[in-house]
Scaffold this motif. Structure first.
Motif, PDB file in Angstrom:
ATOM      1  N   ALA A 135       2.623   1.044   3.515  1.00 57.36           N
ATOM      2  CA  ALA A 135       1.183   0.738   3.587  1.00 57.36           C
ATOM      3  C   ALA A 135       0.816   0.278   4.992  1.00 57.36           C
ATOM      4  N   LEU A 136       1.713  -0.484   5.612  1.00 53.27           N
ATOM      5  CA  LEU A 136       1.435  -0.945   6.976  1.00 53.27           C
ATOM      6  C   LEU A 136       1.475   0.210   7.974  1.00 53.27           C
ATOM      7  N   TRP A 137       2.390   1.144   7.751  1.00 52.02           N
ATOM      8  CA  TRP A 137       2.401   2.344   8.610  1.00 52.02           C
ATOM      9  C   TRP A 137       1.126   3.162   8.420  1.00 52.02           C
ATOM     10  N   ASP A 138       0.653   3.227   7.184  1.00 51.57           N
ATOM     11  CA  ASP A 138      -0.600   3.949   6.922  1.00 51.57           C
ATOM     12  C   ASP A 138      -1.744   3.291   7.695  1.00 51.57           C
ATOM     13  N   LEU A 139      -1.772   1.961   7.642  1.00 53.93           N
ATOM     14  CA  LEU A 139      -2.819   1.219   8.366  1.00 53.93           C
ATOM     15  C   LEU A 139      -2.708   1.445   9.872  1.00 53.93           C
ATOM     16  N   ARG A 140      -1.486   1.380  10.362  1.00 55.37           N
ATOM     17  CA  ARG A 140      -1.292   1.576  11.807  1.00 55.37           C
ATOM     18  C   ARG A 140      -1.761   2.965  12.235  1.00 55.37           C
ATOM     19  N   ALA A 141      -1.407   3.973  11.454  1.00 53.16           N
ATOM     20  CA  ALA A 141      -1.795   5.343  11.813  1.00 53.16           C
ATOM     21  C   ALA A 141      -3.310   5.503  11.773  1.00 53.16           C
ATOM     22  N   LYS A 142      -3.938   4.904  10.771  1.00 53.70           N
ATOM     23  CA  LYS A 142      -5.407   4.986  10.711  1.00 53.70           C
ATOM     24  C   LYS A 142      -6.046   4.285  11.905  1.00 53.70           C
ATOM     25  N   ARG A 143      -5.495   3.133  12.274  1.00 56.40           N
ATOM     26  CA  ARG A 143      -6.054   2.413  13.422  1.00 56.40           C
ATOM     27  C   ARG A 143      -5.866   3.189  14.713  1.00 56.40           C
ATOM     28  N   LEU A 373       4.530  12.175  -3.248  1.00 51.80           N
ATOM     29  CA  LEU A 373       5.728  12.236  -2.410  1.00 51.80           C
ATOM     30  C   LEU A 373       5.613  13.352  -1.376  1.00 51.80           C
ATOM     31  N   CYS A 374       4.971  14.464  -1.736  1.00 50.45           N
ATOM     32  CA  CYS A 374       4.767  15.540  -0.758  1.00 50.45           C
ATOM     33  C   CYS A 374       3.891  15.035   0.387  1.00 50.45           C
ATOM     34  N   GLU A 375       2.810  14.339   0.010  1.00 49.83           N
ATOM     35  CA  GLU A 375       1.888  13.817   1.017  1.00 49.83           C
ATOM     36  C   GLU A 375       2.609  12.884   1.990  1.00 49.83           C
ATOM     37  N   ALA A 376       3.524  12.071   1.468  1.00 49.67           N
ATOM     38  CA  ALA A 376       4.181  11.067   2.305  1.00 49.67           C
ATOM     39  C   ALA A 376       5.312  11.658   3.135  1.00 49.67           C
ATOM     40  N   VAL A 377       6.142  12.485   2.501  1.00 46.17           N
ATOM     41  CA  VAL A 377       7.421  12.817   3.139  1.00 46.17           C
ATOM     42  C   VAL A 377       7.278  13.882   4.225  1.00 46.17           C
ATOM     43  N   GLN A 378       6.202  14.664   4.160  1.00 45.29           N
ATOM     44  CA  GLN A 378       6.001  15.689   5.188  1.00 45.29           C
ATOM     45  C   GLN A 378       5.977  15.065   6.591  1.00 45.29           C
ATOM     46  N   HIS A 406      -5.403  13.878  -6.541  1.00 49.50           N
ATOM     47  CA  HIS A 406      -5.709  12.445  -6.587  1.00 49.50           C
ATOM     48  C   HIS A 406      -5.638  11.779  -5.217  1.00 49.50           C
ATOM     49  N   PHE A 407      -5.294  12.537  -4.198  1.00 49.45           N
ATOM     50  CA  PHE A 407      -5.119  11.944  -2.868  1.00 49.45           C
ATOM     51  C   PHE A 407      -6.278  12.288  -1.937  1.00 49.45           C
ATOM     52  N   VAL A 408      -6.562  11.346  -1.050  1.00 52.97           N
ATOM     53  CA  VAL A 408      -7.676  11.508  -0.104  1.00 52.97           C
ATOM     54  C   VAL A 408      -7.396  12.661   0.852  1.00 52.97           C
ATOM     55  N   THR A 409      -6.136  12.793   1.277  1.00 58.24           N
ATOM     56  CA  THR A 409      -5.770  13.899   2.166  1.00 58.24           C
ATOM     57  C   THR A 409      -4.590  14.650   1.552  1.00 58.24           C
ATOM     58  N   PRO A 410      -4.884  15.492   0.560  1.00 55.84           N
ATOM     59  CA  PRO A 410      -3.790  16.208  -0.117  1.00 55.84           C
ATOM     60  C   PRO A 410      -3.074  17.161   0.841  1.00 55.84           C
ATOM     61  N   VAL A 411      -1.798  17.412   0.551  1.00 53.61           N
ATOM     62  CA  VAL A 411      -1.045  18.372   1.383  1.00 53.61           C
ATOM     63  C   VAL A 411      -1.715  19.733   1.338  1.00 53.61           C
ATOM     64  N   GLU A 412      -1.510  20.449   2.411  1.00 55.67           N
ATOM     65  CA  GLU A 412      -1.936  21.855   2.425  1.00 55.67           C
ATOM     66  C   GLU A 412      -0.693  22.709   2.584  1.00 55.67           C
ATOM     67  N   VAL A 413      -0.349  23.413   1.522  1.00 47.84           N
ATOM     68  CA  VAL A 413       0.818  24.297   1.536  1.00 47.84           C
ATOM     69  C   VAL A 413       0.319  25.714   1.274  1.00 47.84           C
ATOM     70  N   HIS A 414       0.526  26.580   2.244  1.00 45.76           N
ATOM     71  CA  HIS A 414       0.092  27.970   2.114  1.00 45.76           C
ATOM     72  C   HIS A 414       1.190  28.863   2.674  1.00 45.76           C
ATOM     73  N   GLY A 415       1.385  29.998   2.037  1.00 47.73           N
ATOM     74  CA  GLY A 415       2.388  30.947   2.523  1.00 47.73           C
ATOM     75  C   GLY A 415       3.769  30.323   2.575  1.00 47.73           C
ATOM     76  N   ALA A 423      -5.273  14.508   9.548  1.00 50.12           N
ATOM     77  CA  ALA A 423      -6.075  13.320   9.243  1.00 50.12           C
ATOM     78  C   ALA A 423      -5.295  12.048   9.594  1.00 50.12           C
ATOM     79  N   PRO A 424      -5.994  11.030  10.089  1.00 53.19           N
ATOM     80  CA  PRO A 424      -5.319   9.759  10.374  1.00 53.19           C
ATOM     81  C   PRO A 424      -4.694   9.158   9.115  1.00 53.19           C
ATOM     82  N   GLY A 425      -3.526   8.535   9.284  1.00 52.76           N
ATOM     83  CA  GLY A 425      -2.888   7.864   8.157  1.00 52.76           C
ATOM     84  C   GLY A 425      -1.558   8.493   7.787  1.00 52.76           C
ATOM     85  N   ALA A 426      -0.951   7.919   6.745  1.00 53.39           N
ATOM     86  CA  ALA A 426       0.371   8.357   6.297  1.00 53.39           C
ATOM     87  C   ALA A 426       0.301   9.283   5.086  1.00 53.39           C
ATOM     88  N   GLY A 427      -0.924   9.660   4.692  1.00 56.99           N
ATOM     89  CA  GLY A 427      -1.071  10.583   3.565  1.00 56.99           C
ATOM     90  C   GLY A 427      -1.001   9.899   2.214  1.00 56.99           C
TER      91      GLY A 427
END
Lengths: 442, 442
Positions: A135-143, A373-378, A406-415, A423-427
């Motif tokens: 959560a702190l990394w998410d905050l740092r990335a957004k900042r 987990l996809c959103e985070a681990v990418q 359910h996520f604000v910035t869902p993963v984009e997986v194509h092909g 997007a800023p943040g940790a996903g």
């Protein structure tokens, strides 16, 4: 009378410092057991859940840090209680100071002299630390206005190693070893970042292979995966050998020979059983066997790996900490390393794991799916590609097309590839309405 | 009209069955950090605590089952929450049926398809299962009117192996192997039980050796230990080498040459440091070195053991489960096995550990001290002596003279030996007034 500066200066100083205001928690559960999505030989009826942490500050910028632990239902309340128990460690602290030294905060939490008795460095308490750290990394990335992977790839080798605790690793990886790995990757960073932004990162899909699906659904989903551009799929195995042989036959026929098919036993076997089972599956050209036995069992995995070579052994989603990863690498007990975004104590510990994997030249193919987990681990794989291993060869991130809405910035997986998030943040931020709608009623 | 028997018989049957009524929990904390009792290189200021479980029934016999997890303070609330989360698994169940198949209950809890994600088999959730399992053993022993060790030693080899889950152990210990070990010990059971009842079981004391004590207190406590009949003491080490050399000199002078002196580093070192440190302590004829490094690190312990032989490596109090014990034995990573009554999932898992130790011929010298660990673990060593290893040679139970006054049936240690407990139960029942007086206020 006191001199005015000595009174007003500290007060003005104090007012300029942003503080952490609250650590909110949420017990979020999705009723996935109803559809048998996520069913495997050990987890017949998971309710994908998140023990969720939300950190707010008084900075006035509206930015929050979000992180979570993925669980599969019962016990999510215990995981939430563990996150809540960490509030005293962060409340009231200077936001800038904490975010500027997340390595320091990690050590403070993980080595807390009383909390560590509950592990040490494993299970509910360790994963709770991961949620707060993430959560702190998410905050740092957004900042910083950047996606996490670009926050990390902008750091110098020295700044990166400062994030890592080398305690208990120095017999195979010292700070100097890590610096050498990171410095060797420095010259190519910009070029690889540009590749990532244009081509993305390879994915594989587990969507076709859940044990609860019938044969026709398996066949259809395999064909759809290939049509969608995936070059690797994964099938759950381990409940019944005859079923597995039949299902692998269906999958191989549906996918054709050019597609890699991995299998996942979800810890179902003892050593002898794993070796016999995999011998029976050998005709199907298996890409890897995942979690053949208990995830703590370094020596058993090493014995299985020797017996079934050249089929690689993959594991990591249940590996409790960096010390376990170190041993699996030392013993040749895994050939594919599957780190997980919320199993260990967050981004910092996963950087240690990436460095260990790079030291041993073992590819990292993260576990994903679940909730977020996809959103985070990418972000971790992309950081690895740009700044650590410097390679995407033999590496794929798991993808399951599930709960991303359910996520604000869902993963984009194509092909068959993860697009690099911008997007800023940790996903890791879930929609407020999803947090509310799927709040677990006690 | 319904025939009367089909209505009244089930009702009468139902009324004859005793049910589990409640699983009460207590967050109990003793302010031990004030006196530095229990201080070591990793745990400078523990507040010895218990996450406590109390199981009541409607049997009308007034008997309750008590069990707990020992912790050292912060996080005890999380451990309590984990125990509370297990209530749905036991409430309303038939007491006789549950107590008659504690192996079945163990499997049900440990392999619960959703809860196991939080470990698996490690940390807060696993220890919570241990508290509930141990509380049920306490209840069973009280209902049988025997101390736990005699409940266990009255079981046949077949009944004992039914308590054990051999999953993930079969590469080194099968059910048949375990039966052979237990059958070999059967002929001598009665004779060894009589030895135990007259002579007790050997103890060693950690009381002199806490890091927070000054030199004169160390000297005085060493002399008192020898005068009290102890033939082994233990010193905490690992904070400062010069201090350790000085303190070991004081202890050796105070104890004389005939007394064994073990040292305990409480996970303080990396591999190289452990080997160097122990080389410096070699002149003091160290009985064993305990927890030289991270408790998950099988390979590191094996390397240290090879380097410092013939000084034995001892560990176990932080070993999460039977799979870790198995590997330490396989790798020669420990020469003294220190099981703990509340770290793993209770009596059943500790029986598995005793069988593994017997298979490898390694002595079990349990970890104790803390809150109620002496009271609990003595039953396991006595069971081992009578029915498993059949030997007390090279075996000692740790003893710390601390907090026993809070228990209904405190240990009796005299002349350096644990007297065999005779009171019914598992020794794990705390006084009601202690539960109340040391209840932690949130």
């Amino acid at each position: 009378m006191s001199p005015p500066t000595s009174v007003t200066e500290p007060i003005r100083q104090e007012m300029l410092v942003a503080r952490i205001l609250a650590l909110h928690t949420h017990d979020v559960r999705f009723p996935t057991s109803l559809s048998l999505d996520g069913s495997d030989a050990m987890n017949p009826d998971p309710d994908y859940s998140a023990a969720y942490a939300r950190i707010t500050t008084d900075a006035g910028d509206g930015l929050e840090g979000h992180g979570f632990v993925f669980t599969i239902g019962r016990g999510n309340d215990v995981q939430v209680a563990a996150i809540r128990a960490l509030a005293p460690y962060v409340l009231g602290r200077d936001v800038d100071a904490v975010l500027a030294d997340l390595g320091g905060l990690w050590r403070e939490l993980v080595h807390d002299s009383q909390l560590r008795w509950l592990g040490p460095e494993k299970g509910v308490m360790h994963m709770a630390i991961g949620a707060v750290v993430n959560a702190l990394w998410d905050l740092r990335a957004k900042r910083e206005g950047k996606p996490l992977w670009q926050v990390l790839t902008a750091l110098s080798p020295e700044e990166i190693v400062d994030l890592v605790d080398f305690r208990y690793l120095t017999d195979v990886l010292t700070r100097d070893d890590a610096l050498a790995i990171l410095r060797a990757a420095e010259p190519g960073r910009a070029q690889r970042e540009s590749v990532l932004l244009t081509e993305g990162y390879p994915a594989y899909t587990t969507t076709p292979g859940w044990l609860g699906y019938d044969d026709s659904k398996l066949d259809r989903l395999c064909r759809e995966a290939v049509a969608d551009g995936f070059t690797q799929i994964k099938l759950k195995v381990g409940a019944d050998l005859d079923d597995d042989v039949r299902r692998l036959g269906i999958a191989r026929a549906a996918c054709g020979d050019g597609v890699r098919i991995a299998v996942d036993a979800n810890q179902r076997w003892d050593v002898g059983e794993a070796i016999r089972w995999m011998a029976a599956l050998r005709p199907f050209d298996v890409a890897w066997v995942e979690e053949p036995t208990n995830p703590d069992d370094v020596l058993a995995h090493a014995e299985i790996a020797r017996a079934i070579a050249p089929v690689p052994v993959a594991t990591g989603e249940h590996m409790a900490n960096r010390v376990m990863f170190k041993q699996f690498l030392q013993a040749g007990a895994l050939q594919v390393l599957q780190l997980d975004a919320t199993r260990v104590a967050g981004v910092n510990e996963n950087i240690a794991v990436l460095l260990l994997a790079a030291k041993f030249g073992v590819p990292v193919c993260p576990h994903a799916g679940g909730v977020g987990l996809c959103e985070a681990v990418q972000h971790l794989s992309m950081f690895d590609f740009v700044a650590v291993s410097g390679s995407a060869e033999g590496r794929v991130i798991e993808f399951v097309d599930h709960l991303h809405e359910h996520f604000v910035t869902p993963v984009e997986v194509h092909g068959g590839r993860y697009h690099a998030p911008k997007a800023p943040g940790a996903g890791t931020e879930m929609l407020a309405r999803s947090l509310a709608e799927y709040a677990h009623e006690r």
